[in-house]
Design a protein around this motif. Structure first.
Motif, PDB file in Angstrom:
ATOM      1  N   LEU A 240      32.886 -57.308-107.296  1.00 38.13           N
ATOM      2  CA  LEU A 240      33.853 -56.354-107.284  1.00 38.13           C
ATOM      3  C   LEU A 240      35.195 -57.126-107.932  1.00 38.13           C
ATOM      4  O   LEU A 240      35.684 -58.200-107.287  1.00 38.13           O
ATOM      5  CB  LEU A 240      34.343 -55.706-106.238  1.00 38.13           C
ATOM      6  N   THR A 241      35.753 -56.707-108.922  1.00 34.06           N
ATOM      7  CA  THR A 241      36.894 -57.435-109.682  1.00 34.06           C
ATOM      8  C   THR A 241      37.255 -56.307-110.542  1.00 34.06           C
ATOM      9  O   THR A 241      36.861 -55.040-110.673  1.00 34.06           O
ATOM     10  CB  THR A 241      36.306 -58.661-110.020  1.00 34.06           C
ATOM     11  N   LEU A 263      28.234 -67.411-102.934  1.00 32.98           N
ATOM     12  CA  LEU A 263      29.593 -67.512-102.118  1.00 32.98           C
ATOM     13  C   LEU A 263      30.517 -68.352-102.576  1.00 32.98           C
ATOM     14  O   LEU A 263      31.467 -67.835-102.593  1.00 32.98           O
ATOM     15  CB  LEU A 263      29.141 -67.539-100.374  1.00 32.98           C
ATOM     16  N   LYS A 264      30.038 -69.418-102.760  1.00 36.21           N
ATOM     17  CA  LYS A 264      31.186 -70.600-103.088  1.00 36.21           C
ATOM     18  C   LYS A 264      31.834 -70.362-104.265  1.00 36.21           C
ATOM     19  O   LYS A 264      33.143 -70.385-104.389  1.00 36.21           O
ATOM     20  CB  LYS A 264      30.296 -72.095-103.208  1.00 36.21           C
ATOM     21  N   LEU A 265      30.972 -69.884-105.324  1.00 30.34           N
ATOM     22  CA  LEU A 265      31.633 -69.461-106.466  1.00 30.34           C
ATOM     23  C   LEU A 265      32.579 -68.240-106.370  1.00 30.34           C
ATOM     24  O   LEU A 265      33.892 -68.179-106.737  1.00 30.34           O
ATOM     25  CB  LEU A 265      30.616 -69.290-107.717  1.00 30.34           C
ATOM     26  N   ALA A 266      32.184 -67.267-105.717  1.00 34.32           N
ATOM     27  CA  ALA A 266      32.892 -66.005-105.522  1.00 34.32           C
ATOM     28  C   ALA A 266      34.020 -66.359-104.900  1.00 34.32           C
ATOM     29  O   ALA A 266      35.316 -66.030-105.060  1.00 34.32           O
ATOM     30  CB  ALA A 266      31.875 -65.053-104.795  1.00 34.32           C
ATOM     31  N   ASN A 267      33.946 -67.045-103.821  1.00 34.31           N
ATOM     32  CA  ASN A 267      35.151 -67.511-103.248  1.00 34.31           C
ATOM     33  C   ASN A 267      36.193 -68.248-103.909  1.00 34.31           C
ATOM     34  O   ASN A 267      37.310 -68.571-103.458  1.00 34.31           O
ATOM     35  CB  ASN A 267      34.963 -68.329-101.663  1.00 34.31           C
ATOM     36  N   SER A 268      35.816 -68.934-104.853  1.00 30.92           N
ATOM     37  CA  SER A 268      36.586 -69.823-105.584  1.00 30.92           C
ATOM     38  C   SER A 268      37.443 -69.005-106.825  1.00 30.92           C
ATOM     39  O   SER A 268      38.158 -69.639-107.349  1.00 30.92           O
ATOM     40  CB  SER A 268      35.874 -70.907-106.360  1.00 30.92           C
ATOM     41  N   GLN A 269      37.037 -67.680-106.949  1.00 31.11           N
ATOM     42  CA  GLN A 269      37.375 -66.989-108.177  1.00 31.11           C
ATOM     43  C   GLN A 269      38.616 -65.918-107.526  1.00 31.11           C
ATOM     44  O   GLN A 269      38.114 -65.138-106.744  1.00 31.11           O
ATOM     45  CB  GLN A 269      36.389 -66.309-108.655  1.00 31.11           C
ATOM     46  N   PRO A 270      39.711 -66.067-107.904  1.00 34.19           N
ATOM     47  CA  PRO A 270      40.895 -64.962-107.405  1.00 34.19           C
ATOM     48  C   PRO A 270      40.493 -63.741-107.865  1.00 34.19           C
ATOM     49  O   PRO A 270      40.062 -63.598-108.975  1.00 34.19           O
ATOM     50  CB  PRO A 270      42.069 -65.587-107.999  1.00 34.19           C
ATOM     51  N   GLY A 271      40.574 -62.750-107.033  1.00 31.58           N
ATOM     52  CA  GLY A 271      40.300 -61.599-107.326  1.00 31.58           C
ATOM     53  C   GLY A 271      39.145 -60.810-107.468  1.00 31.58           C
ATOM     54  O   GLY A 271      38.565 -59.947-108.114  1.00 31.58           O
ATOM     55  N   LYS A 282      19.233 -59.594 -95.364  1.00 27.86           N
ATOM     56  CA  LYS A 282      20.648 -59.892 -94.708  1.00 27.86           C
ATOM     57  C   LYS A 282      21.530 -59.552 -95.902  1.00 27.86           C
ATOM     58  O   LYS A 282      21.417 -60.008 -96.907  1.00 27.86           O
ATOM     59  CB  LYS A 282      20.416 -61.513 -94.202  1.00 27.86           C
ATOM     60  N   VAL A 283      22.512 -59.175 -95.537  1.00 26.20           N
ATOM     61  CA  VAL A 283      23.767 -59.027 -96.060  1.00 26.20           C
ATOM     62  C   VAL A 283      24.971 -59.828 -95.979  1.00 26.20           C
ATOM     63  O   VAL A 283      25.188 -60.524 -95.062  1.00 26.20           O
ATOM     64  CB  VAL A 283      24.485 -57.657 -95.918  1.00 26.20           C
ATOM     65  N   TYR A 284      25.236 -60.472 -97.081  1.00 29.59           N
ATOM     66  CA  TYR A 284      26.509 -61.430 -97.091  1.00 29.59           C
ATOM     67  C   TYR A 284      27.735 -61.202 -97.792  1.00 29.59           C
ATOM     68  O   TYR A 284      27.476 -60.500 -98.742  1.00 29.59           O
ATOM     69  CB  TYR A 284      26.136 -62.862 -97.624  1.00 29.59           C
ATOM     70  N   TYR A 285      28.901 -61.498 -97.317  1.00 31.44           N
ATOM     71  CA  TYR A 285      30.102 -60.996 -98.042  1.00 31.44           C
ATOM     72  C   TYR A 285      30.836 -62.288 -98.346  1.00 31.44           C
ATOM     73  O   TYR A 285      30.966 -63.295 -97.700  1.00 31.44           O
ATOM     74  CB  TYR A 285      31.095 -60.140 -97.102  1.00 31.44           C
ATOM     75  N   SER A 286      31.567 -62.153 -99.564  1.00 32.48           N
ATOM     76  CA  SER A 286      32.679 -63.185 -99.676  1.00 32.48           C
ATOM     77  C   SER A 286      33.870 -63.244 -98.579  1.00 32.48           C
ATOM     78  O   SER A 286      34.110 -62.070 -98.227  1.00 32.48           O
ATOM     79  CB  SER A 286      33.242 -62.738-101.069  1.00 32.48           C
ATOM     80  N   SER A 287      34.375 -64.156 -98.477  1.00 35.34           N
ATOM     81  CA  SER A 287      35.307 -64.642 -97.382  1.00 35.34           C
ATOM     82  C   SER A 287      36.637 -63.350 -97.406  1.00 35.34           C
ATOM     83  O   SER A 287      37.074 -63.111 -96.391  1.00 35.34           O
ATOM     84  CB  SER A 287      35.890 -65.768 -97.364  1.00 35.34           C
ATOM     85  N   ASP A 288      36.966 -62.929 -98.564  1.00 31.89           N
ATOM     86  CA  ASP A 288      37.950 -61.804 -98.666  1.00 31.89           C
ATOM     87  C   ASP A 288      37.688 -60.600 -97.911  1.00 31.89           C
ATOM     88  O   ASP A 288      38.574 -59.820 -97.700  1.00 31.89           O
ATOM     89  CB  ASP A 288      38.597 -61.555-100.114  1.00 31.89           C
ATOM     90  N   LEU A 289      36.455 -60.478 -97.769  1.00 31.78           N
ATOM     91  CA  LEU A 289      35.855 -59.062 -97.008  1.00 31.78           C
ATOM     92  C   LEU A 289      35.438 -59.415 -95.719  1.00 31.78           C
ATOM     93  O   LEU A 289      35.120 -58.201 -95.225  1.00 31.78           O
ATOM     94  CB  LEU A 289      34.581 -58.557 -98.095  1.00 31.78           C
ATOM     95  N   VAL A 290      35.769 -60.445 -95.421  1.00 31.33           N
ATOM     96  CA  VAL A 290      35.424 -60.521 -93.847  1.00 31.33           C
ATOM     97  C   VAL A 290      36.608 -60.718 -92.917  1.00 31.33           C
ATOM     98  O   VAL A 290      37.494 -61.572 -93.386  1.00 31.33           O
ATOM     99  CB  VAL A 290      34.438 -61.864 -93.615  1.00 31.33           C
ATOM    100  N   ASP A 291      36.816 -60.083 -91.877  1.00 30.86           N
ATOM    101  CA  ASP A 291      37.712 -60.264 -90.910  1.00 30.86           C
ATOM    102  C   ASP A 291      37.689 -61.817 -90.205  1.00 30.86           C
ATOM    103  O   ASP A 291      36.836 -62.118 -89.603  1.00 30.86           O
ATOM    104  CB  ASP A 291      37.747 -59.261 -90.074  1.00 30.86           C
ATOM    105  N   PRO A 292      38.556 -62.362 -90.535  1.00 28.97           N
ATOM    106  CA  PRO A 292      38.626 -64.107 -90.008  1.00 28.97           C
ATOM    107  C   PRO A 292      38.556 -63.785 -88.639  1.00 28.97           C
ATOM    108  O   PRO A 292      37.777 -64.581 -88.140  1.00 28.97           O
ATOM    109  CB  PRO A 292      40.002 -64.435 -90.315  1.00 28.97           C
ATOM    110  N   ALA A 293      39.012 -62.842 -87.853  1.00 24.88           N
ATOM    111  CA  ALA A 293      38.852 -62.902 -86.388  1.00 24.88           C
ATOM    112  C   ALA A 293      37.373 -62.714 -85.724  1.00 24.88           C
ATOM    113  O   ALA A 293      36.953 -62.953 -84.948  1.00 24.88           O
ATOM    114  CB  ALA A 293      39.644 -61.688 -85.642  1.00 24.88           C
ATOM    115  N   MET A 294      36.745 -62.134 -86.876  1.00 21.30           N
ATOM    116  CA  MET A 294      35.062 -61.897 -86.380  1.00 21.30           C
ATOM    117  C   MET A 294      34.293 -63.051 -86.713  1.00 21.30           C
ATOM    118  O   MET A 294      33.148 -63.075 -86.599  1.00 21.30           O
ATOM    119  CB  MET A 294      34.598 -60.684 -87.269  1.00 21.30           C
ATOM    120  N   GLN A 295      34.955 -63.993 -87.692  1.00 19.67           N
ATOM    121  CA  GLN A 295      34.062 -65.310 -87.705  1.00 19.67           C
ATOM    122  C   GLN A 295      33.589 -66.249 -86.926  1.00 19.67           C
ATOM    123  O   GLN A 295      34.437 -66.359 -85.873  1.00 19.67           O
ATOM    124  CB  GLN A 295      34.579 -65.943 -89.218  1.00 19.67           C
TER     125      GLN A 295
END
Ligand code: ADP
Ligand code: MG
Ligand code: MG
Length: 295
Positions: A240-241, A263-271, A282-295
């Motif tokens: 998504l961008t 995930l590394k590349l997605a997390n390095s790209q703003p927006g 198994k489903v993985y999300y980039s860090s902007d979609l994950v609640d930090p409190a849940m990690q």
């Protein structure tokens, strides 16, 4: 483009809405005529036919899209590479045809975007190696979707969605509510996730659109340029961008990269947000979609 195009828009007047639909379809067809590898008269086919022998001048538009492709090759260490077609064109997924092992090796050795010389002085393209080919299938639909949305926006449309294959862009909301878009179940019917979206692009690359199986191997339309084979770690990669061209190129890129590097590349790209589904489901999300409190 060898794909289904879907357009939905809100407009007060039906005749004008139909006119806008037609403009969008015409634009899609124009881009198809320019960039299809299957149309012998397209500019892209001229490159594939001649660029091993001589520099081939093309339109500024096609040249720019090739330059954008190279930018994605650079950020992905060559995971996105339009010269994948040197090998990709040896497969016929519908008729389950694949190259022999020696053909595969020979063609795989021709994949390297750095062997594509771009000469901005006259928008020309030349290949350093004989037999090289390019294909914009991993980025052209996103580009076309952006152009379609630009047409609608310029006409004053405030709410629309345009989809070409796995690439969608949403303009505005769905009459006061978000648009609801799903991510397909890569191994069945229906959707594994539904996302409420506004003013964003979403692209999904998967191993389930064009593929065949032989000897327990799934041969599909995305090729890892470094391995000379279809990647098997992920079943789908969604991005998504803002712009569809970026979502398109990146979804193909992430699919090739596999979970960790993606995930590394997605997390390095703003927006940029990413949703990956691996081979086990198994489903993985980039860090902007994950609640930090849940990690
Ligand atoms: P869709 O065709 O559904 O939009 P993608 O955006 O993932 O799906 O595009 C897949 C297409 O990308 C393939 O059909 C092929 O044309 C092209 N492609 C395959 N491998 C690569 C690669 N490594 N780099 C760039 N383009 C690729
Ligand atoms: Mg893509
Ligand atoms: Mg695409």
């Amino acid at each position: 483009m060898g794909t289904r195009v879907y357009v939905e828009l809100w407009w007060q007047n039906e005749a004008r809405a139909n006119e806008l639909m037609q403009q969008v379809m015409d634009e899609m067809e124009r881009i198809n005529q320019l960039m299809s590898p299957y149309k012998t008269r397209s500019e892209l086919s001229a490159i594939n036919r001649l660029a091993s022998e001589q520099a081939v001048p093309v339109s500024a538009e096609l040249f720019r899209l090739i330059q954008t492709s190279v930018r994605y090759s650079d950020v992905s260490d060559g995971a996105f590479d339009i010269t994948f077609a040197s090998l990709g064109s040896e497969y016929d997924y519908r008729n389950k045809i694949k190259p022999t092992e020696s053909q595969r090796k020979k063609a795989a050795a021709l994949i390297n975007y750095r062997d594509m010389v771009l000469l901005p002085a006259d928008n020309s393209v030349r290949f350093r190696k004989k037999g090289m080919r390019i294909d914009l299938g991993g980025i052209a639909k996103g580009y076309a979707v952006d152009n379609a949305i630009a047409i609608l926006q310029a006409a004053g449309v405030e709410s629309a969605i345009v989809t070409a294959g796995g690439d969608s862009r949403i303009l505005g909301d769905h009459r006061g509510r978000p648009w609801l878009l799903g991510i397909h179940n890569p191994r069945g019917d229906g959707q594994v996730l539904k996302l409420p979206l506004e003013d964003v692009s979403i692209s999904t690359s998967g191993d389930y659109e064009r593929y065949f199986e032989a000897d327990g191997v799934r041969y599909h339309h995305i090729i890892d340029p470094h391995k000379g084979a279809s990647p098997s770690e992920l079943m789908s990669a969604s991005v998504l961008t803002d712009k569809s061209i970026d979502a398109d190129a990146l979804s193909t890129t992430l699919f090739v990269l596999g979970t960790d590097k993606a995930l590394k590349l997605a997390n390095s790209q703003p927006g940029v947000s990413a949703i990956l589904i691996d081979r086990t489901g198994k489903v993985y999300y980039s860090s902007d979609l994950v609640d930090p409190a849940m990690q």
